[in-house]
Design a protein around this motif. Structure first.
Motif, PDB file in Angstrom:
ATOM      1  N   HIS A 369     107.413  23.129  54.655  1.00  0.00           N
ATOM      2  CA  HIS A 369     107.169  21.709  54.902  1.00  0.00           C
ATOM      3  C   HIS A 369     108.435  20.866  54.842  1.00  0.00           C
ATOM      4  O   HIS A 369     108.418  19.699  55.246  1.00  0.00           O
ATOM      5  CB  HIS A 369     106.158  21.159  53.888  1.00  0.00           C
ATOM      6  N   THR A 370     109.532  21.430  54.355  1.00  0.00           N
ATOM      7  CA  THR A 370     110.752  20.634  54.189  1.00  0.00           C
ATOM      8  C   THR A 370     111.946  21.200  54.936  1.00  0.00           C
ATOM      9  O   THR A 370     113.073  20.734  54.737  1.00  0.00           O
ATOM     10  CB  THR A 370     111.109  20.505  52.694  1.00  0.00           C
ATOM     11  N   ILE A 391     114.433  13.775  52.089  1.00  0.00           N
ATOM     12  CA  ILE A 391     113.051  14.027  51.674  1.00  0.00           C
ATOM     13  C   ILE A 391     112.771  13.270  50.383  1.00  0.00           C
ATOM     14  O   ILE A 391     113.577  13.263  49.448  1.00  0.00           O
ATOM     15  CB  ILE A 391     112.804  15.534  51.460  1.00  0.00           C
ATOM     16  N   LEU A 408     110.790  21.519  45.312  1.00  0.00           N
ATOM     17  CA  LEU A 408     111.686  20.983  46.330  1.00  0.00           C
ATOM     18  C   LEU A 408     113.142  21.234  45.952  1.00  0.00           C
ATOM     19  O   LEU A 408     113.974  21.544  46.819  1.00  0.00           O
ATOM     20  CB  LEU A 408     111.436  19.485  46.520  1.00  0.00           C
ATOM     21  N   ILE A 412     115.764  23.014  49.047  1.00  0.00           N
ATOM     22  CA  ILE A 412     116.717  22.317  49.908  1.00  0.00           C
ATOM     23  C   ILE A 412     118.104  22.362  49.300  1.00  0.00           C
ATOM     24  O   ILE A 412     118.271  22.609  48.106  1.00  0.00           O
ATOM     25  CB  ILE A 412     116.296  20.845  50.174  1.00  0.00           C
ATOM     26  N   ILE A 523     110.678  12.193  55.490  1.00  0.00           N
ATOM     27  CA  ILE A 523     109.645  13.147  55.092  1.00  0.00           C
ATOM     28  C   ILE A 523     109.221  12.808  53.670  1.00  0.00           C
ATOM     29  O   ILE A 523     110.050  12.660  52.776  1.00  0.00           O
ATOM     30  CB  ILE A 523     110.170  14.592  55.159  1.00  0.00           C
ATOM     31  N   LEU A 525     106.666  14.023  50.620  1.00  0.00           N
ATOM     32  CA  LEU A 525     105.737  15.007  50.069  1.00  0.00           C
ATOM     33  C   LEU A 525     104.687  14.305  49.222  1.00  0.00           C
ATOM     34  O   LEU A 525     104.996  13.437  48.407  1.00  0.00           O
ATOM     35  CB  LEU A 525     106.476  16.033  49.215  1.00  0.00           C
ATOM     36  N   ARG A 583     103.543  14.924  54.267  1.00  0.00           N
ATOM     37  CA  ARG A 583     103.292  16.362  54.303  1.00  0.00           C
ATOM     38  C   ARG A 583     102.618  16.765  53.002  1.00  0.00           C
ATOM     39  O   ARG A 583     102.946  16.258  51.934  1.00  0.00           O
ATOM     40  CB  ARG A 583     104.583  17.146  54.542  1.00  0.00           C
TER      41      ARG A 583
END
Length: 671
Positions: A369-370, A391, A408, A412, A523, A525, A583
């Motif tokens: 999703h990222t 994000i 996360l 990333i 984006i 979350l 997301r």
């Protein structure tokens, strides 16, 4: 992606009464009514508010010919010409005039108008795209979503372009390959429902299949992307699909016909639909033909998807565990090995094995999703900012958002800052603000090399009169005070406009600084789906006490099967309004499947106190991530944690007590 829309006029829709919920007067013919409720300019403005990289439009006009007309493929058609042209919006007037100039002697005067809009927030792919997309066969697609599996998308490809080419290879007959006498069945192609059923990820789409003269539309099985529908009525005879609900179409929230209330928009139920355009004799004028569109709903075809939609669990009651225990232990151990959890030793029990399984599937979900596309990364580099935060997380400091933050961090690049967006209607006294400060300290402890930026978004309802009216249009067709409170909190959080208080800025005196900041992350979350799947709501405890494990399971299944209508469409519209893409890692298909494979008594234990037994499996996951404090936090809904519900109750009902007596959460707003 960003947003899509279709306005269909000049066609009589058959069968809409089967799918619609509104009690408003339905239109019995295709005659357009002047002064329609929806203004196209407002629809465009609402899509532009989402901050797309581009907004495109195309129009298809269909005109009727006599039934004896032969199409370009050499067979008698159903009375419809192939489209005159795929037109940009600024190029339609002359085409429309040319068609309308034809009189009854030359064929038929009627024209169907298909007007497509596609707004693109470019987050994936190697190069920019502009919607609507049109292939060499004249098929047209507007797509709002991502593809995380099921259909292969190359690392440098765009999801929508990939899907367009995949759909181009589908059956082009009206039977879609399932008819007994279908000539397409042996060609090795797939039907459109078969392709769409395989997609993993959130999506809504509108697709024009040129040869079959069919409009396909729908949204994913859990409704993670908004798609509203206006069924034709006497007030507005057009058929309209849209990701947004413009204020002009909402009015004073609801209207009235013959004493009944109705809304212009309805949430389109999850699924795949089609409207096949065909000519038929008019009931009023038997010598003339007009265009009809018959709407059908198609079944999902993927067996695994159907299984998780039904939301059935094999291991439901611990009293029956002896029957399945050996098989279950074997499955869990194999999954633990497959996910490379390492040497867990003999002391690790089944609960921990299950937690490792959930942890790994959640980590994979967050990673998918990222993932940042080359286009998006290039735009970030061009911005030239030192502290890039592509994000953000809707952050309360609670269990779900803490798990997402920790994962996360693992997914990333360590050079990126992570924005944690926290909204409060009671300054630093709101429970979510307090837990957010505790949470960021814990995140800095487990991930000290990451820059975590807590964005404090403070608000007061008394200062949000215009904003409240706007949020009302975003949550529509929902219209309760609870939905307005949740929608307002989400909308403010997604805006990311607040203050940052930190002691790591070298320009700050005495090691402390508070400065104004607006998050530019595109984006966002969101932890939606965690409570529904892991028994996080108070009503789950009530159901369990009244009816045991079966009653609890049924309530959780009901939550999952109605989440599209009660939550996700509203949340998607409120977040996307700021040019952010929501997301939902907890609603990834593989996460849902994994949680269903685990016995319910390992997911939750509601005999234990609040903050311990509820969402037990996620508390174990938090501990595995080193989040000891977060693992003990009780559930708080955003409207209570931010204290917007308290402020709303005082404003609209006089006090919290009066609001509770009136069941304020379910009360509809009449003004």
């Amino acid at each position: 992606m960003c947003g899509i829309a279709l306005i269909l006029s000049g066609v009589r829709i058959i069968g809409s009464e089967v799918f619609g919920e509104s009690s408003g007067a339905r239109c019995s013919d295709s005659e357009e009514v002047p002064g329609a409720v929806l203004e196209i300019d407002d629809l465009i403005d609402s899509l532009l508010r989402r901050g797309p990289d581009n907004l495109g439009s195309k129009r298809i006009f269909l005109q009727l010919k006599p039934s004896s007309f032969q199409d370009d493929y050499g067979s008698k058609g159903n009375g419809i010409c192939i489209p005159l042209e795929h037109c940009d919006v600024n190029n339609t007037t002359s085409v429309l005039k040319a068609v309308c100039a034809q009189d009854d002697a030359g064929g038929v005067k009627s024209v169907a108008d298909l007007y497509f809009l596609g707004a693109t927030l470019q987050l994936r792919g190697a190069g920019p795209i502009s919607q609507p997309l049109v292939d060499t066969c004249g098929n047209l697609l507007v797509y709002n979503g991502e593809i995380f599996g099921g259909v292969h998308v190359d690392a440098d490809s765009n999801d929508a372009e990939t899907l367009l080419h995949e759909l181009e290879r589908c059956y082009s007959c009206n039977c879609q390959g399932h008819g007994k006498n279908c000539s397409c069945s042996g060609k090795g192609e797939r039907s459109i429902p078969e392709v769409l059923s395989t997609i993993k990820g959130p999506w809504s789409l509108i697709y024009w299949q040129e040869r079959s003269k069919t409009i396909w539309f729908g949204r994913d099985a859990f409704g993670r992307r908004s798609l509203l529908v206006h069924w034709p009525t006497n007030d507005d005879s057009r058929f309209v699909l849209s990701s947004v609900s413009p204020p002009s179409s909402v009015g004073n929230i609801y209207g009235s016909v013959a004493g009944d209330t109705f809304s212009y928009w309805e949430e389109l139920p999850c699924g795949i639909y089609s409207i096949n355009l065909e000519a038929s004799k008019s009931r009023e004028h038997s010598i003339h033909e007009n265009l009809n569109g018959k709407i059908e709903k198609h079944e999902w075809t993927d067996a695994e998807l159907i299984k998780i939609i039904k939301w059935e669990r094999a291991f439901l009651d611990p009293k029956l565990v002896e029957v399945h225990l050996y098989n279950y232990q074997h499955v869990v151990k194999q999954c633990a090995l497959a996910y490379s959890v390492g040497d867990m030793g003999d002391h690790v029990n089944k609960q921990t094995e299950s937690a490792y399984k959930v942890l790994n599937v959640l980590r994979q979900s967050v990673m998918q999703h990222t993932a940042l596309s080359m286009v998006y990364q290039a735009s970030l580099r061009q911005a030239g900012e030192k502290d890039l935060a592509p994000i953000a997380i809707l952050f309360s400091g609670g269990l779900d958002s803490m798990i997402l933050a920790a994962l996360l961090d693992q997914c990333i690049d360590s050079s990126y800052t992570i924005d944690l967006l926290n909204v409060s209607f009671d300054g630093n006294l709101a429970p979510d603000r307090v837990s957010a400060w505790v949470g960021i300290r814990e995140l800095r402890r487990i991930a000290p090399l990451r820059r975590w930026r807590l964005v404090e978004i403070d608000a007061s309802l008394s200062d949000l009169a215009l904003e409240t009216k706007h949020v009302m249009s975003l949550i529509h067709p929902l219209k309760t005070y609870m939905d307005l409170n949740i929608g307002t909190a989400l909308w403010l959080a997604a805006g990311g406009d607040g203050w940052v208080d930190e002691n790591i800025n070298p320009n700050c005196r005495e090691g402390h600084c508070r400065y104004k900041y607006k998050s530019k992350a595109r984006i966002l979350l969101v932890g939606s789906g965690a409570d529904e799947q892991c028994a996080g709501y108070g009503r789950h405890r009530t159901k369990y006490r009244a009816g045991g494990w079966l009653a609890l399971h049924n309530e959780m299944r009901l939550d999952m099967q109605r989440i599209w209508k009660r939550n996700l469409g509203r949340d998607d519209r409120c977040i996307s309004d700021h040019g952010k893409e929501a997301r939902f890692p907890f609603l990834d298909e593989d996460v849902i499947r994994t949680l269903l494979e685990i016995p319910l008594w390992e997911i939750t234990n509601l005999d234990e106190p609040v903050g311990k037994g509820d969402k037990k499996i996620l508390r174990e996951v938090a501990k595995l991530l080193g989040l000891e404090s977060a693992a003990l936090l009780p559930k708080r809904a955003i409207q209570f944690g931010s204290r917007i519900a308290r402020e709303s109750n005082r404003k609209n009902f006089g006090s919290n007590r009066a609001a509770n007596q009136a069941s304020a959460g379910s009360v509809e707003i009449h003004e």
